[in-house]
Design an enzyme around this catalytic site. Structure first.
Site, PDB file in Angstrom:
ATOM      1  N   ARG A 263       0.861  -1.249  -0.216  1.00  0.00           N
ATOM      2  CA  ARG A 263       0.248   0.071   0.473  1.00  0.00           C
ATOM      3  C   ARG A 263       0.690   1.626   0.130  1.00  0.00           C
ATOM      4  NH1 ARG A 263      -3.695  -1.058   5.359  1.00  0.00           N
ATOM      5  NH2 ARG A 263      -1.712  -2.286   5.715  1.00  0.00           N
ATOM      6  N   GLY A 264       1.978   1.521   0.693  1.00  0.00           N
ATOM      7  CA  GLY A 264       2.799   1.944   0.635  1.00  0.00           C
ATOM      8  C   GLY A 264       3.679   2.645  -0.288  1.00  0.00           C
TER       9      GLY A 264
ATOM     10  N   ASP B 257      -3.768  -1.710  -3.033  1.00  0.00           N
ATOM     11  CA  ASP B 257      -4.460  -2.665  -1.818  1.00  0.00           C
ATOM     12  C   ASP B 257      -4.437  -3.750  -1.947  1.00  0.00           C
ATOM     13  OD1 ASP B 257      -5.558  -3.168   0.383  1.00  0.00           O
ATOM     14  OD2 ASP B 257      -5.925  -1.540   1.584  1.00  0.00           O
ATOM     15  N   VAL B 258      -4.274  -4.632  -1.420  1.00  0.00           N
ATOM     16  CA  VAL B 258      -5.473  -6.034  -3.012  1.00  0.00           C
ATOM     17  C   VAL B 258      -6.683  -6.300  -1.969  1.00  0.00           C
ATOM     18  CG1 VAL B 258      -2.877  -7.338  -2.111  1.00  0.00           C
ATOM     19  CG2 VAL B 258      -4.156  -7.491  -0.521  1.00  0.00           C
TER      20      VAL B 258
ATOM     21  N   TYR C 218      -8.098 -12.482  12.725  1.00  0.00           N
ATOM     22  CA  TYR C 218      -6.683 -13.124  11.710  1.00  0.00           C
ATOM     23  C   TYR C 218      -7.412 -15.109  11.125  1.00  0.00           C
ATOM     24  CZ  TYR C 218      -1.890 -13.962  10.436  1.00  0.00           C
ATOM     25  OH  TYR C 218      -0.681 -14.453  10.240  1.00  0.00           O
TER      26      TYR C 218
ATOM     27  N   LYS D 248      -6.571 -16.783   7.895  1.00  0.00           N
ATOM     28  CA  LYS D 248      -5.989 -17.888   8.015  1.00  0.00           C
ATOM     29  C   LYS D 248      -6.370 -18.841   7.458  1.00  0.00           C
ATOM     30  CE  LYS D 248      -2.269 -14.812   7.214  1.00  0.00           C
ATOM     31  NZ  LYS D 248      -1.508 -15.131   6.273  1.00  0.00           N
TER      32      LYS D 248
END
Length: 318
Positions: free
Chosen positions: A40-41, A66-67, A158, A162
């Site tokens: 992103r950055g 961004d994905v 999370y 995952k």
């Protein structure tokens, strides 16, 4: 006629500005691969690109995106193919973390974690796979976690994401069996010393830390790069990963009773209480992007409770 060597493979790495993604990019650069780095950055990405060039990458394409944004991912993949002429491999590392019980974490933060880790991986596959299938060859690695095989307190978003990445990898593997030269691999990593724990969102509570035994980002990145070039459907990192998964499956009641206390002692830093924060879940925080998180090996945190108990016992005897 003189033989011409095959062109240098082009590899797309997501989450390439920090942690395991950055480490994998470094290792692939050392192996002389052409790279496309996505995160992103823009500033941390350009820094990562310079590091990769210095390590031996013949060319590096910088892709600020961004994905979670499917259209942005589509443009990024098209840009790689246009500039480099091909796409040969994909390493999907982009990921974020949020800490908080299911009822404590806001819906927006929960959704953002799942969107980045799971749906972002799906977006990358959606646009990369057609190019690999058209070439009838290629290698894809989806980076998962030991958390994607078990359940732990305060990491619901999370954990769910995952588990989903593991399912996504298997689905992509099944759907691409008709192309023998195209490989889809899943790598489950143990605790890694990366900045992700300090970059995480928190509902409020102890700071997270990688559970022992902790791998360096370089070790994890090396494994990911190795699997990309020597594909296998599933790779698990670390013996502790295997033991934990076995306990979760074979002794569920014991696991459920002990995971809370052990997680609180070994995977949390109770001396450092985090206020409610969004961390980098919804937007990049460029200043915190780097290779490692400064957590060390984790051996000290693993043996500290035992050594403390021993000292107390000896103190009572004297």
């Amino acid at each position: 006629m003189p033989q011409t060597s095959p062109p240098t493979p082009v590899v797309l790495v997501t989450g390439a500005s920090s942690g395991v993604g950055l480490a994998a990019a470094h290792e692939l650069a050392r192996r002389g691969r052409r790279l496309a780095l996505l995160a992103r950055g823009e500033e941390p990405l350009r820094r990562a690109a310079e590091e990769c060039r210095a390590l031996g990458a013949p060319s590096v394409v910088v892709l600020p995106a961004d994905v979670r944004d499917d259209a942005a991912v589509a443009r990024a993949v098209a840009q790689v193919v246009r500039l480099e002429g091909s796409l040969d491999g994909v390493v999907s590392c982009a990921g974020v973390v949020a800490y908080g019980r299911l009822e404590e974490l806001s819906a927006d933060l929960f959704d953002a974690v799942v969107q980045a880790n799971l749906l972002g991986s799906a977006n990358v596959l959606r646009h990369a796979l057609p190019h690999l299938r058209a070439r009838r060859r290629g290698s894809v690695v989806l980076v998962g976690s030991m958390i994607g095989h078990i359940a732990v307190p305060t990491m619901g978003a999370y954990t769910v994401s995952k588990w989903g990445v593991r399912a996504l990898a298997r689905q992509a593997l099944v759907e691409n069996r008709d192309v023998p030269g195209l490989h889809v691999s899943y790598v489950s990593l143990p605790g890694i010393d990366t900045p992700i724990y300090r970059q995480a969102a928190y509902a409020g509570g102890p700071a997270g830390q990688p559970p022992p035994v902790v791998w360096s980002a370089e070790k994890a990145g090396g494994l990911v790069a190795h699997v990309l070039e020597h594909p296998r459907p599933v790779t698990h990192g670390g013996a502790f990963d295997r033991v934990t998964r076995l306990g979760f499956v074979l002794l569920p009641r014991v696991f459920d009773a002990w995971v809370g206390p052990l997680f609180g002692r070994l995977a949390s830093d109770r001396s450092d209480v985090m206020p409610p924060t969004e961390g980098n879940v919804r937007r990049s925080v460029p200043g915190s992007n780097r290779l490692d998180g400064g957590h060390g090996s984790g051996v000290g945190s693993a043996i500290r409770p035992v050594s403390t108990a021993v000292r107390r016992g000896l103190g009572r005897r004297t």
